[in-house]
Design a protein around this motif. Structure first.
Motif, PDB file in Angstrom:
ATOM      1  N   ASN A 233      41.174  21.352  41.033  1.00 28.42           N
ATOM      2  CA  ASN A 233      40.539  21.804  42.188  1.00 28.42           C
ATOM      3  C   ASN A 233      40.965  23.186  42.146  1.00 28.42           C
ATOM      4  O   ASN A 233      41.960  23.735  42.143  1.00 28.42           O
ATOM      5  CB  ASN A 233      41.162  21.071  43.592  1.00 28.42           C
ATOM      6  CG  ASN A 233      40.602  19.737  43.542  1.00 28.42           C
ATOM      7  OD1 ASN A 233      39.648  19.319  43.483  1.00 28.42           O
ATOM      8  ND2 ASN A 233      41.596  18.834  43.581  1.00 28.42           N
ATOM      9  N   LEU A 234      39.795  24.119  42.041  1.00 24.91           N
ATOM     10  CA  LEU A 234      40.132  25.570  42.012  1.00 24.91           C
ATOM     11  C   LEU A 234      39.793  26.284  43.091  1.00 24.91           C
ATOM     12  O   LEU A 234      39.210  25.939  44.152  1.00 24.91           O
ATOM     13  CB  LEU A 234      39.470  26.220  40.552  1.00 24.91           C
ATOM     14  CG  LEU A 234      39.479  25.444  39.517  1.00 24.91           C
ATOM     15  CD1 LEU A 234      38.621  26.096  38.507  1.00 24.91           C
ATOM     16  CD2 LEU A 234      40.787  25.859  38.901  1.00 24.91           C
ATOM     17  N   VAL A 235      40.430  27.632  43.310  1.00 25.65           N
ATOM     18  CA  VAL A 235      40.093  28.357  44.444  1.00 25.65           C
ATOM     19  C   VAL A 235      39.768  29.784  43.729  1.00 25.65           C
ATOM     20  O   VAL A 235      40.292  30.232  42.731  1.00 25.65           O
ATOM     21  CB  VAL A 235      41.482  28.503  45.308  1.00 25.65           C
ATOM     22  CG1 VAL A 235      42.633  28.992  44.621  1.00 25.65           C
ATOM     23  CG2 VAL A 235      40.913  29.469  46.648  1.00 25.65           C
ATOM     24  N   VAL A 236      38.800  30.410  44.301  1.00 28.41           N
ATOM     25  CA  VAL A 236      38.254  31.626  43.669  1.00 28.41           C
ATOM     26  C   VAL A 236      39.176  32.883  44.248  1.00 28.41           C
ATOM     27  O   VAL A 236      39.320  32.902  45.640  1.00 28.41           O
ATOM     28  CB  VAL A 236      36.717  32.043  43.850  1.00 28.41           C
ATOM     29  CG1 VAL A 236      36.339  33.176  43.410  1.00 28.41           C
ATOM     30  CG2 VAL A 236      36.226  30.902  43.445  1.00 28.41           C
ATOM     31  N   GLU A 237      39.709  33.463  43.536  1.00 27.05           N
ATOM     32  CA  GLU A 237      40.746  34.610  43.920  1.00 27.05           C
ATOM     33  C   GLU A 237      39.712  36.005  44.187  1.00 27.05           C
ATOM     34  O   GLU A 237      39.089  36.458  43.157  1.00 27.05           O
ATOM     35  CB  GLU A 237      41.921  34.875  42.960  1.00 27.05           C
ATOM     36  CG  GLU A 237      42.690  36.072  43.184  1.00 27.05           C
ATOM     37  CD  GLU A 237      43.359  36.119  44.439  1.00 27.05           C
ATOM     38  OE1 GLU A 237      43.460  37.208  45.252  1.00 27.05           O
ATOM     39  OE2 GLU A 237      44.030  35.117  44.709  1.00 27.05           O
ATOM     40  N   THR A 238      39.924  36.444  45.312  1.00 27.53           N
ATOM     41  CA  THR A 238      38.928  37.495  45.544  1.00 27.53           C
ATOM     42  C   THR A 238      39.871  38.833  45.701  1.00 27.53           C
ATOM     43  O   THR A 238      39.259  40.141  45.872  1.00 27.53           O
ATOM     44  CB  THR A 238      38.282  37.506  46.858  1.00 27.53           C
ATOM     45  OG1 THR A 238      39.516  37.067  47.853  1.00 27.53           O
ATOM     46  CG2 THR A 238      37.319  36.310  46.935  1.00 27.53           C
ATOM     47  N   GLU A 239      41.019  38.758  45.733  1.00 22.69           N
ATOM     48  CA  GLU A 239      41.865  40.110  45.893  1.00 22.69           C
ATOM     49  C   GLU A 239      42.598  40.513  44.651  1.00 22.69           C
ATOM     50  O   GLU A 239      42.563  41.832  44.323  1.00 22.69           O
ATOM     51  CB  GLU A 239      43.060  40.119  47.154  1.00 22.69           C
ATOM     52  CG  GLU A 239      42.499  39.788  48.266  1.00 22.69           C
ATOM     53  CD  GLU A 239      41.324  40.991  48.833  1.00 22.69           C
ATOM     54  OE1 GLU A 239      41.765  42.019  48.667  1.00 22.69           O
ATOM     55  OE2 GLU A 239      40.458  40.528  49.369  1.00 22.69           O
ATOM     56  N   MET A 240      43.409  39.773  44.003  1.00 23.67           N
ATOM     57  CA  MET A 240      43.922  40.033  42.473  1.00 23.67           C
ATOM     58  C   MET A 240      43.134  39.753  41.548  1.00 23.67           C
ATOM     59  O   MET A 240      42.190  38.846  41.704  1.00 23.67           O
ATOM     60  CB  MET A 240      45.299  39.355  42.658  1.00 23.67           C
ATOM     61  CG  MET A 240      46.424  39.827  43.277  1.00 23.67           C
ATOM     62  SD  MET A 240      47.861  38.761  43.320  1.00 23.67           S
ATOM     63  CE  MET A 240      47.721  37.371  44.578  1.00 23.67           C
TER      64      MET A 240
END
Length: 406
Positions: A233-240
């Protein structure tokens, strides 16, 4: 297809004149019968290719012998962690010169100056590949020349000298055969091979190190998924961001991996398996997971982000593309948007350790999208089976990817 370089240095074994390989290695200590017998020798001027089943003569510049005792390991419970083996390979050179001669030494700690370039300025690269044991006792390597070429490309970016493809190949072969007793039985795992290239010379001001060390060590590892493929299960990183245009994201430098630990740690604390990074310019195009490439499936079409300097050109990625096309899929290397990701039928990652890792869900800006209801997608399973059967010698090698050591 490249031809192994032939040097003027030769030796005679059992009445045959043998080529000294470009890494300066010939197996010369007579006590080391097991390792010597596992290497077929190439006569001078005989054509040699990396895809040949012939392993060229390897000189071990020491009197070390290969232990024959059985390894006392529980192969069924072997994880993906470091196990100390018998030998590692070391080769050095100075800045502006070429690597010439290496040796097998007992596996253990290395001595390095506190002012070494790798410690102070991160001047280092690494590779990762595997050796497999077949039922007939043969030992297989999967596309090792691709790892060698990638290290050469990375060394140019990091201002480092690099072993040639032939030197890299011979070092890997020698290390694997010297540690053969640590290769898991068929179906129980593989021998993970870690080549390192580092600035080992001392340097205080910012500059390339004056000396470099090429080192290869190995460790037996179990199958990454103990119970078969398991969705992540992945989460999309939007800041780093993992990499930026013009940076080092496209080479396998050591600094690329420490940079993902913060976002990865935060994601795992929230229950996610890992992080999927976006491009740093538009923040809408997929790049890669912390240490894996990503693929998006829609119908009979598979898309993966194109290589443009910020994405590591994975060897498993490259192989999966060819396997998928051979199986009838349309594969596109192109910019892939988050919208395409969220609308996909199936998503999977690729890497040396996992081969193929199916994605069960993606979370983007708080919205979670799940893929399928049966766990592992059909495409992920099909491609995983197709590639692993090739790697383990269970399927015909139509691609010419396998190097046999025995």
């Amino acid at each position: 297809m490249e031809t192994a370089a032939v040097l003027s240095n030769t030796a005679t074994v059992a009445g045959r004149r043998l080529v000294r390989d470009t890494g300066g290695l010939l197996l010369r200590h007579p006590a080391n019968k097991k390792l010597r017998n596992q290497l077929r020798f190439t006569p001078v001027n005989a054509p040699t290719t990396y895809r040949s089943v012939i392993a060229r003569a390897v000189e071990v510049d020491s009197s070390l012998s290969v232990p024959s005792e059985t390894v006392d390991l529980n192969w069924d419970n072997l994880g993906f962690g470091l196990v100390h083996t018998d030998y590692m390979y070391v080769m050095k050179c100075s800045l502006g010169e070429s690597f010439t001669k290496g040796e097998l030494v007992p596996f253990g700690n290395i001595e390095i100056n506190p002012s070494a370039g790798v410690l102070n300025y991160g001047q280092g690269l690494f590779e990762g590949l595997k050796a497999y044991r077949k039922e007939d006792g043969n030992v297989l390597l999967f596309r090792p020349e691709e790892n060698a070429k990638r290290m050469i490309a990375g060394s140019e970016r990091m201002c480092m000298p690099s072993p040639s493809v032939d030197q890299f190949m011979q070092a890997v072969k020698a290390t694997v055969l010297a540690n053969e007793r640590w290769i898991p039985p068929p179906g129980k795992g593989s021998l993970y091979i870690r080549p390192l290239l580092m600035g080992s010379g001392s340097v205080l001001g910012l500059a390339p190190a004056p000396e470099y060390t090429f080192l290869v060590y190995v460790s037996p590892v179990g199958n990454y998924f103990k119970e078969g493929l398991s969705p992540i299960n992945l989460v999309v990183e939007t800041e780093m961001h993992r990499a930026t245009p013009g940076g080092t994201g496209g080479v396998k430098t050591i600094g690329n991996y420490a940079a993902v630990l913060k976002a990865q740690g935060a994601a795992k604390a929230k229950g996610y398996s890992d992080v999927l990074y976006l491009d740093s310019t538009h923040k809408k195009y997929l790049e890669e997971v912390s240490s894996c490439n990503i693929f998006v499936v829609k119908g009979n079409t598979i898309s993966t982000p194109d290589i443009k300097g910020t994405i590591l050109p994975g060897i498993t990625r490259k192989s999966i593309i060819d396997v998928a096309r051979d199986q009838g899929f349309e594969v596109f290397e192109k910019p892939v948007t988050v919208d395409e990701l969220l609308d996909a039928d199936e998503v999977f990652c690729t890497g040396t350790a996992v081969v193929v890792s199916p994605v069960g869900s993606i979370t983007y800006l708080g919205k979670r999208v799940a893929y399928g209801s049966s766990g592992v997608g059909l495409v992920s399973q099909q491609l995983y089976s197709g590639l692993t059967r090739l790697q383990m010698g269970l399927a015909d090698d139509k691609m010419g990817w396998i190097v046999e050591l025995k």
